[in-house]
Scaffold this motif. Structure first.
Motif, mmCIF file in Angstrom:
data_model
loop_
_atom_site.group_PDB
_atom_site.id
_atom_site.type_symbol
_atom_site.label_atom_id
_atom_site.label_comp_id
_atom_site.label_asym_id
_atom_site.label_seq_id
_atom_site.Cartn_x
_atom_site.Cartn_y
_atom_site.Cartn_z
ATOM 1 N N SER A 77 7.639 3.372 1.584
ATOM 2 C CA SER A 77 8.318 2.628 2.634
ATOM 3 C C SER A 77 8.412 1.151 2.341
ATOM 4 N N ASN A 78 7.700 0.712 1.319
ATOM 5 C CA ASN A 78 7.636 -0.726 1.021
ATOM 6 C C ASN A 78 7.161 -1.539 2.216
ATOM 7 N N VAL A 79 6.294 -0.961 2.989
ATOM 8 C CA VAL A 79 5.775 -1.690 4.150
ATOM 9 C C VAL A 79 4.485 -2.377 3.740
ATOM 10 N N PRO B 257 1.238 -4.290 4.766
ATOM 11 C CA PRO B 257 0.444 -4.413 5.988
ATOM 12 C C PRO B 257 0.495 -5.822 6.567
ATOM 13 N N ASN C 34 -3.026 -5.906 16.005
ATOM 14 C CA ASN C 34 -3.287 -5.306 17.301
ATOM 15 C C ASN C 34 -3.728 -6.399 18.254
ATOM 16 N N PRO C 35 -3.020 -6.563 19.336
ATOM 17 C CA PRO C 35 -3.362 -7.654 20.249
ATOM 18 C C PRO C 35 -4.711 -7.458 20.915
ATOM 19 N N PHE C 36 -5.216 -6.291 20.808
ATOM 20 C CA PHE C 36 -6.489 -6.023 21.483
ATOM 21 C C PHE C 36 -7.615 -5.993 20.462
ATOM 22 N N ASP D 198 2.931 -7.561 6.932
ATOM 23 C CA ASP D 198 4.105 -7.727 7.768
ATOM 24 C C ASP D 198 3.915 -7.136 9.144
ATOM 25 N N LEU D 199 2.892 -6.328 9.276
ATOM 26 C CA LEU D 199 2.712 -5.664 10.545
ATOM 27 C C LEU D 199 1.991 -6.600 11.497
ATOM 28 N N PRO D 200 2.438 -6.716 12.726
ATOM 29 C CA PRO D 200 1.727 -7.539 13.706
ATOM 30 C C PRO D 200 0.361 -6.931 13.962
ATOM 31 N N VAL E 40 0.840 -1.203 0.000
ATOM 32 C CA VAL E 40 0.000 0.000 0.000
ATOM 33 C C VAL E 40 0.876 1.254 0.000
ATOM 34 N N ASN E 41 1.962 1.178 0.696
ATOM 35 C CA ASN E 41 2.828 2.348 0.822
ATOM 36 C C ASN E 41 4.094 2.133 0.007
#
Lengths: 241, 1117
Positions: A229-231, A233, A239-241, A235-237, A225-226
């Motif tokens: 930054s080549n990030v 989503p 939200n634990p909540f 790859d993102l952990p 998406v970005n």
């Protein structure tokens, strides 16, 4: 025994003669003892006079050192430029002309250094004269003032000679500088590379560190998406909540 | 022997084995006693205590402390019950099923019995409330809740002031709370909270809060939690104050020792009863507050709120953790952000922080709040660093964490940057700076990241928006170094770096530090130099080159800058950069005060093949002129300095610029320097050079007059006259003065004709206002020549000028020629202007008047009547008076003339009186004889007067040292018989060549004009060389400047040689007065030579014998 006494006398005579000669030399060239400008027993005007002469020496010495430094810098610059700049096959005349210019510049700076040395010698002679005169006036010492005055005059003459040489080297430098730029202009007209003067002949600056490379060497990044930054989503952990 | 040894070894081995076995057996493991054993011991001890207490009770009949003993007994029984209960618990190992311990019930009932007995025996005991409370507690523990309530209610009712009232209410409230009857429990709790504060008030609030929580009344719960916190805080503060020794007066307070909260025994051994022991109200209330807060209050205030209520960090962190979990569950992004930030800042680094990071990241994305992304990045990176530094974290976990956190930070920063770059963002710069801060954190924390270069480029974009061009440029440069040189992006990156750094360098210099300036310049230079290796558009190349050159210029490395700018100018002729470069080159040389280079460069750029445009060339020309002038000033200063600068430099400079105004100025400056140095030889040379090379120079007149004056000072009179004449030829503004000076000089050299011509030329060259001086000089010269006709012819045309000097001389000349009337008119004009006339002019005027009267008196016929005699007497007296007036004016020339003429007139008058022929007619003989006698006497008187006048004249001559012809006539006893004064005529100068070796003397005089020795020597050499005219000028100058008798004597000799006898006599007299014998002798010799022997004798007598030395005219006496 007789022979011995002859030899002894001869040697003694020679020794005595040598001693006299040595003393003669020592006494011939007088040494002017400096007066202390802070000596409160001397009148203020005398102290000022001597201090002014001292200042002259200090200033002359500083100028001499500055001239030395200028010469060293110029030499270093010349070496650097000759090492770094390459005008290629078409630029042989430019190089020669540049060399000539550097050499004239050095001659000029050497003449400046000589002038500074001469000014220093003159300042020292004047200081010596001022000291000797004041010492005589105040009955502190006796000196042959004429001899010192001769020294001052000699220093002045030396300075004049140096000045003449300085003028000549200056004129020579101006001529070679003008000539250099004319040669350079001609070089450009004949299709010489206008970048040589600026980039020299050294290799391109190397990469500063062995950091992970990007571009062709890097693993291609996934679309995300970005794009900046080549990030991704994914790859993102979460939200634990 | 061997046997004994063998035995020894065997015994030793055996002993060793035994010991080893013994040591092995003695390895007893020492462990702590089992808790069960401890309990058993405690039970034994308490039983002993019970026994002792019973015995004490028995023995303490009617003692006042019996109630305490009973109380103590009951407490001990209860305590034993507790131990039995715990023992059973330990035995069952905390199993979930209920425990059956009959001893407990028995003991507790025993304890209750003792309590009741106590109450029964001592109903008014002060311990009643405690006893009731204890009974209540026992009943509660026995499960007899009804009885428990009864006893506890009794405390509340009967002992309202008891400190245990609150306890009782608390227990009652807890009872109902535990039953689930929260509404009922609320009643009891509220009774506590509404009562005055006690040590259970805080706890009651806390319990009440939970009541509200269970009733879903969170706002009330929050109030109750706050009440608990405030109450507990107040109690803490009071305790602290109490610990310092201040007395309290709120009933039986904790400081009496009986009702401490911590469950320890009191001083008197009685048990303290606190319901729900172990609850730290300040901690529990704050933490439990989180749930309701999250429901009722705004998350924006959460952190501030909890911080204000927290007692310590631990409590605060725990509360925030709970709150964070709540916000996470509620997906409350704002609250999550605030709370997790605070936790990351303050909390211990553990796995919970990892979760906080994740929550923060999610919340920030949810809220799209990137205003503090820099700080957040720093927080996250700090947590990562702290976590990874833990020893118990494995490498795998570290790597995993790094990977995660790198993603978090990168994601946040890039998203923030995307939002930033949207148009019309408010406070864009501020936000950009914040994002840049975050990028810096990233770059520092993840130097090995695969996305490092991209992030590096990202930060540059942000820095540009933040207007931090310096760092942007430096980062771009860094990025460029990371990119392969073959990569096309590298060129663009380098170019951006150049632009950024240039933008920075356009900042106001005072707003940046020196270090930043230096970094920017060096960075720009590196980037630009590197950029040039790439193919670029020509415009860009030019810009980049210019930027490189400017870096050198800005840092003051002007020699490098000049070379670069010059190269640029030639590479791009006619371009804007070329024009600016040329200007900067000239400016650089100007800054360095290197006028040689400035002139050379200016000339180079004015040449035909120069890259400078026409307009620029027009601007360069005046710069060149100014530089040349400044160079000339510099050279002139150096030449005039004491450092032996010499004129060579100026002369060379002039030669170099010959034919130009600069060359002219240089020569003129050299001329002035030569004059300052007293270098006459150079002065003449330079003067001639200027005249030859620059004949139209405006400075020529001044120059020539300067040379002329200098020549006069050096006694090079011929040369001086030549230069002065040349000055006059070119219309010098002061030509009249110069002509007069030249005339004076020629006069001194005896060239009177030439001198006359100069004066006449001077008179013609000006009007009547400007010719006074020249006219006076001419009149004086003509008078000295003595030709009355010429005087009248030459002076009469100027009589209208009314110049007293000229007019008086004209009048005397007219008198000499018999033109009485004209003379009389002129003399009257002089006398009428007596205020402005000099004494010389007045002397002549009076003398003239006397002469007129004398002439008139000569027209008298024979004295043949008394009337005529009387008249004649009056006339004679008038004439006498007039001559005396003339003498009294003190003129060195006309005093002796007047006195001489007075004598002449007196003798003539005496003769008249003697030859008077008075007839006897009308007179008696006696009378006639008397008249004759009177006339004789008058004649004698006049003779005497004549003699006196001559004597006075002679004396005056010696006194004034005035020995003109009239004076000499007096000295000889002869009266002056002419109207006009006489003057000695100078001999003409014949010698024109100078003696050798005069230059050294002239140099000495140039350095010191008052050098008498030099003057004397110079004059003597002229004298010896047969040039007395020059010699007399030199000796006269020596006397004027302080010379003595010797110089006066030499002057006399020179004057004698030029036949100026009056001058010679005057000089010899001066020398004689000065005590020089040669002067005395020379004076006498000359007087004799002139036929004045008597005067010579008189001179010998007048002057005493002087010192030897000095030159003699001839052998004197």
């Amino acid at each position: 025994m007789r022979r011995f006494s002859r030899i002894w006398m001869k040697r003694t005579s020679l020794l005595v003669l040598a001693t006299f000669i040595a003393f003669g030399f020592a006494c011939g060239s007088q040494q002017v003892e400096p007066l202390d400008p802070n000596d409160s027993t001397l009148p203020q005007d005398t102290r000022r006079w001597i201090a002014a002469a001292e200042d002259g020496v200090v200033a002359a010495r500083a100028r001499r050192d500055a001239a030395k430094e200028r010469l060293e810098r110029a030499r270093a610059r010349q070496k650097r430029m000759l090492d770094e700049i390459d005008f290629g096959s078409k630029g042989a005349k430019v190089v020669d002309s540049m060399n000539a210019r550097f050499e004239r510049h050095q001659d000029y700076l050497e003449a400046q250094l000589d002038r500074a040395e001469a000014l220093l010698a003159l300042a020292e002679a004047k200081y010596e004269l001022a000291t000797a005169e004041q010492a005589i006036i105040h009955d502190i010492a006796r000196y042959d003032v004429e001899e010192i005055k001769q020294k001052v005059e000699h220093a002045r003459r030396q300075l004049q000679d140096v000045r003449n040489r300085l003028r000549q080297t200056r004129e020579s430098l101006d001529r070679t500088t003008t000539r250099f730029w004319q040669v350079y202009a001609q070089y450009l007209k004949e299709g010489g590379d206008a970048l040589r003067f600026w980039t020299g002949k050294g290799p391109s600056m190397s990469i500063a560190r062995s950091a992970p490379k990007t571009g062709t060497d890097a693993k291609p990044q996934e679309q995300s998406v970005n794009p900046r930054s080549n990030v991704n989503p994914k790859d993102l952990p979460s939200n634990p909540f | 022997m061997s046997k004994i040894v063998k035995r020894y070894w065997v015994n030793f081995a055996g002993l060793f084995l035994v010991c080893a076995a013994g040591c092995a057996q003695q390895q007893v493991t020492v462990r702590d006693a089992a808790y069960v054993e401890i309990l058993r011991v405690k039970i034994s001890k308490v039983r002993n205590a019970i026994e002792e207490t019973r015995e004490t009770i028995i023995s303490a009949r009617n003692a006042r402390y019996l109630p305490e003993l009973y109380l103590r007994l009951a407490e001990l029984l209860s305590e034993e019950a507790q131990y039995h209960h715990r023992l059973a618990y330990e035995r069952e190992q905390g199993g979930g099923k209920a425990l059956h311990v009959p001893q407990v019930r028995l003991l507790k009932e025993q304890a209750i019995g003792v309590y009741k007995q106590l109450l029964h025996k001592y109903p008014r005991t002060a311990l009643a409330d405690q006893v009731l409370f204890n009974i209540g507690q026992e009943q509660r523990e026995l499960g007899n809740f009804t009885e428990m309530q009864q006893y506890l209610q009794q405390i509340v009712k009967e002992y309202p002031d008891s400190p245990l009232k609150g306890e009782a209410l608390l227990v009652l409230g807890d009872y109902y709370f535990d039953k689930g009857e929260v509404a009922e429990s609320r009643i009891y709790y509220e009774q506590i909270t509404k009562d005055k504060p006690s040590r259970v008030t805080g706890l009651a609030y806390y319990k009440l809060a939970w009541v509200w929580v269970n009733l879903n009344e969170c706002d009330k719960a929050i109030a109750a939690f706050e009440g608990a916190l405030h109450t507990a805080r107040a109690a803490d503060q009071k305790k602290k104050a109490g610990a310092k020794g201040s007395a309290t007066n709120a009933g039986r307070e904790p400081d009496d020792g009986r009702y401490a909260e911590d469950g320890a025994h009191t001083d008197n051994g009685s048990k303290k009863e606190v319901s729900n022991q172990g609850i730290d109200v300040r901690h529990a209330a704050l933490v439990d507050l989180a749930y309701c807060y999250s429901l009722e209050r705004k998350p924006e205030n959460s952190v501030r709120y909890f911080r204000s209520l927290a007692r310590d960090r631990t409590t605060y962190v725990e509360a925030l953790e709970k709150l964070a979990r709540r916000y996470g569950v509620m997906s409350e992004a704002k609250g999550s952000i605030l709370v997790t930030r605070e936790l990351l800042r303050l909390g211990p680094i553990n796995e919970e922080r990892i979760d906080d990071v994740k929550q923060l990241h999610a919340a920030l994305r949810e809220a799209k709040d990137y205003t503090a992304v820099g700080s957040d990045s720093l927080l996250i990176a700090s947590v990562l660093a702290a976590y990874c530094s833990r020893a118990d974290v494995s490498d795998r976990v570290r790597a995993e964490m790094k990977k995660q956190f790198e993603l978090f930070i990168r994601d946040l920063l890039t998203r923030a940057q995307e939002r930033l770059e949207r148009p019309q963002q408010e406070r864009q710069v501020e936000r950009a700076m914040e994002i840049a801060r975050g990028y810096r954190v990233y770059l520092h924390a993840f130097p090995q990241s695969k996305a490092y270069l991209d992030m590096l480029l990202n930060i540059t974009d942000v820095l540009i928006l933040a207007k931090d061009h310096l760092e942007a440029g430096r980062r771009l440069l860094q990025a460029a170094f990371m990119v392969d040189p073959r990569d096309e992006r590298r060129r663009d990156i380098l170019y951006d770096a150049v632009v950024s750094l240039q933008n920075f360098l356009h900042t106001k210099r005072t707003d940046v530090s020196d270090l930043e300036w230096v970094l920017a310049r060096s960075g720009l230079r590196r980037a630009a130099s590197e950029l040039l290796r790439y193919p670029l558009h020509e415009d860009k190349i030019r810009t980049v080159k210019f930027a490189i050159a400017m870096t050198y210029y800005d840092e003051g490395n002007l020699s490098e800058a000049v070379d670069r700018f010059t190269a640029l100018a030639y590479e791009y002729p006619g371009s804007e950069e070329s024009e600016i470069s040329i200007r900067l080159i000239l400016d650089a040389f100007d800054t360095l005060s290197d006028f040689d280079s400035l002139m050379r460069a200016a000339q180079q750029f004015l040449a035909s093949d120069s890259p400078a445009g026409q307009e620029l060339r027009r601007q360069i020309s005046p710069l060149l002129g100014a530089a040349q002038q400044r160079k000339l000033d510099e050279v002139s200063l150096e030449a005039a300095g004491d450092e032996g600068g010499g004129l060579d430099m100026l002369v060379s400079f002039a030669r170099y610029n010959q034919g130009t105004s600069l060359g002219e100025r240089a020569l003129l400056n050299a001329f002035l320097a030569a004059r300052a140095q007293g270098d006459s030889e150079q002065l003449y040379k330079l003067g001639e050079a200027i005249i030859r090379l620059y004949p139209s120079s405006e400075q020529l007149p001044g120059l020539l007059s300067t040379i002329g004056q200098m020549a006069v000072a050096r006694f090079e009179i011929d040369r001086a006259i030549a230069f002065l004449a040349r000055a006059v030829k070119i219309r010098h503004p002061q030509q009249v003065r110069l002509l007069v000076t030249a005339g004076e000089l020629e006069e001194q050299l005896g060239s009177r004709d030439q001198s006359r011509l100069r004066y006449q030329e001077a008179i013609r060259a000006t009007d009547n206002r400007g010719r006074a001086e020249a006219l006076e000089h001419l009149a004086k010269l003509l008078e000295q020549e003595g030709d009355a006709n010429r005087m009248v012819a030459e002076l009469a045309p100027y009589k209208e000028d009314n110049n007293p000097e000229a007019l008086s001389r004209l009048a005397l000349a007219q008198l000499a020629l018999g033109k009485i009337q004209e003379a009389e008119t002129n003399l009257q004009n002089v006398l009428s202007a007596s205020a402005s006339a000099s004494s010389e002019a007045l002397a002549r005027a009076h003398h003239g008047v006397a002469e007129i009267m004398f002439a008139n008196s000569l027209g008298y016929g024979e004295l043949n009547s008394l009337e005529m005699v009387e008249e004649y007497v009056a006339v004679v007296e008038a004439i006498q008076q007039s001559y005396l007036n003339a003498a009294r004016e003190g003129s060195l020339t006309y005093t002796p003339v007047a006195l001489g003429r007075l004598a002449f007139m007196s003798r003539a008058a005496a003769q008249r009186f003697r030859t008077a022929n008075i007839p006897q007619q009308g007179l008696s003989p006696v009378q006639h004889q008397q008249v004759v006698s009177a006339l004789q006497r008058r004649a004698e008187q006049l003779e005497q007067s004549a003699q006196e006048a001559l004597t006075a004249c002679a004396n005056q001559s010696f006194a004034q040292r005035s020995f003109g012809p009239a004076a000499r006539s007096c000295l000889s006893g002869r009266a002056w018989d002419r109207v006009l004064a006489g003057f000695d005529k100078f001999a003409r100068r014949t010698s024109k060549s100078e003696p050798a070796g005069l230059e050294e003397l002239r140099k000495r005089l140039s350095r010191n004009a008052d050098d008498i020795e030099a003057l004397r020597e110079l004059g003597s050499r002229f004298l010896r060389a047969g040039d007395p005219h020059y010699a007399r000028l030199v000796f006269a100058a020596a006397i004027e400047r302080g010379g003595g008798a010797v110089d006066a004597n030499l002057l006399g000799i020179a004057e004698n040689d030029v036949q100026n006898y009056s001058g010679a006599l005057s000089a010899f007299a001066r020398a004689a007065e000065g005590g020089l014998e040669a002067g005395r002798q020379n004076l006498a010799t000359l007087l004799r030579k002139l036929g004045l022997n008597a005067a010579a004798e008189d001179a010998i007598k007048r002057y005493p014998v002087g010192q030897s030395g000095g030159q003699l005219l001839s052998k004197g006496r």
